[in-house]
Write an enzyme that holds these catalytic residues in place. Structure first.
Site, PDB file in Angstrom:
ATOM      1  N   ASP A 292       4.119 -23.430 -56.911  1.00 48.13           N
ATOM      2  CA  ASP A 292       5.342 -24.117 -56.446  1.00 48.13           C
ATOM      3  C   ASP A 292       5.280 -25.654 -57.112  1.00 48.13           C
ATOM      4  O   ASP A 292       4.326 -26.240 -57.486  1.00 48.13           O
ATOM      5  CB  ASP A 292       5.490 -24.128 -55.012  1.00 48.13           C
ATOM      6  CG  ASP A 292       5.871 -22.874 -54.414  1.00 48.13           C
ATOM      7  OD1 ASP A 292       6.405 -22.022 -55.440  1.00 48.13           O
ATOM      8  OD2 ASP A 292       5.844 -22.587 -53.184  1.00 48.13           O
TER       9      ASP A 292
ATOM     10  N   LYS B 226      10.628 -24.942 -57.339  1.00 49.44           N
ATOM     11  CA  LYS B 226      12.277 -25.476 -57.377  1.00 49.44           C
ATOM     12  C   LYS B 226      12.395 -26.653 -56.489  1.00 49.44           C
ATOM     13  O   LYS B 226      11.458 -26.744 -55.255  1.00 49.44           O
ATOM     14  CB  LYS B 226      13.278 -24.568 -57.071  1.00 49.44           C
ATOM     15  CG  LYS B 226      13.391 -23.877 -55.710  1.00 49.44           C
ATOM     16  CD  LYS B 226      14.276 -22.761 -55.340  1.00 49.44           C
ATOM     17  CE  LYS B 226      14.405 -22.204 -54.068  1.00 49.44           C
ATOM     18  NZ  LYS B 226      13.179 -21.276 -53.861  1.00 49.44           N
TER      19      LYS B 226
ATOM     20  N   MET C 278      12.465 -30.560 -44.079  1.00 49.23           N
ATOM     21  CA  MET C 278      13.573 -30.549 -44.810  1.00 49.23           C
ATOM     22  C   MET C 278      14.868 -31.155 -44.308  1.00 49.23           C
ATOM     23  O   MET C 278      15.959 -30.583 -44.259  1.00 49.23           O
ATOM     24  CB  MET C 278      13.785 -29.329 -45.270  1.00 49.23           C
ATOM     25  CG  MET C 278      12.874 -28.348 -46.035  1.00 49.23           C
ATOM     26  SD  MET C 278      13.030 -26.705 -46.266  1.00 49.23           S
ATOM     27  CE  MET C 278      12.761 -26.013 -44.673  1.00 49.23           C
TER      28      MET C 278
END
Length: 263
Positions: free
Chosen positions: A39, A61, A174
């Protein structure tokens, strides 16, 4: 396809960012990898644990990017396992803490491929600890909530409205783009004095930390240009950090000066 190939996939949690915080079991899995799919948040020093001949393929990503969507990553796990043998899917933190590891396993197992999971040190506890914040402390916080700041629909999780009413520590992942919404949630409960810290790229050399209260955190985060990836920690335990204590002692002094001037 070679006859000796035995397809299998191991999900390995790489930890919160510091390459030394991967587990020994994770390192041993990498030692035996034919392919490593890694990742964006992985320190590439971890790839040295894999054999030189192993394929190392980036499948990460960034927020807002459409590069390597999850469906494609799932597909690659199967393709490379069937072609080369042992695929190590190297994921930040722990694969099952907002890492979509369970989704990957569900997909891979449909093809009869053996799977295994190596848990990782979750950033939800490691990052606060790295700046001296205990997510629980006797007499201060009896529990902690781990909440996503951005759900699959793009909204702030409704669970925050429940969590902010408790004395528990709240850890948000997040959530940097939702900081104003987070503050508004606490404002609605009259909790603008609630301590909060934001740690960007925790446990790495690029780590940045900002701390304050709901009253001033948006301004402070803007001044320090805090961005993703970051962990948000909310609760009285934030004041317990030796590293951040000066911030809150300064706030107390300012309040005392205001009180004295009013008298």
């Amino acid at each position: 396809m070679r006859n000796e190939v035995r397809p299998r996939v191991t999900l390995v949690g790489a930890g919160p960012g510091d390459p030394e915080l991967i587990t020994l079991k994770g390192v041993l899995a990498l030692n035996k990898a034919d392919v490593v799919l890694y990742d964006a948040l992985i320190d590439r020093a971890l790839l040295h644990h894999a054999p030189d001949k192993a394929l190392k393929i980036f499948v990460g990503k960034r927020h807002g990017s459409q590069q390597n969507p999850q469906d494609e990553t799932n597909r690659l796990c199967v393709i490379y396992a069937q072609k080369y043998g042992h695929v190590v899917r190297l994921k930040g933190g722990d694969p099952f803490v907002f890492g979509r590891g369970a989704e990957e396993l569900d997909y891979i197992q449909q093809f009869g491929i053996d799977t295994a999971v190596v848990p990782g040190i979750s950033s939800t506890v490691a990052v606060p600890a790295s700046v001296g914040i205990p997510v629980t402390k006797r007499g201060i916080s009896e529990s902690y909530w781990v909440i996503t700041g951005t759900t699959s629909s793009g909204a702030l999780s409704e669970d925050l409205k429940l969590a902010c009413r408790s004395k528990a520590t709240v850890v948000l992942l997040m959530g940097t783009k939702k900081l104003k919404e987070i503050v508004h949630t606490y404002e609605a409960q009259g909790l603008m004095d609630k301590p909060i810290a934001i740690v960007e790229r925790g446990t790495t050399r690029e780590e940045k930390v900002v701390a304050g209260t709901m009253e001033d955190i948006v301004a402070k985060a803007g001044e320090q240009q805090i961005g993703a990836p970051a962990i948000i920690v909310i609760g009285e335990v934030v004041r317990e950090s030796p590293r951040l204590r000066a911030v809150y002692e300064e706030v107390i002094c300012e309040h005392q000066l205001i009180s004295w001037s009013n008298e």
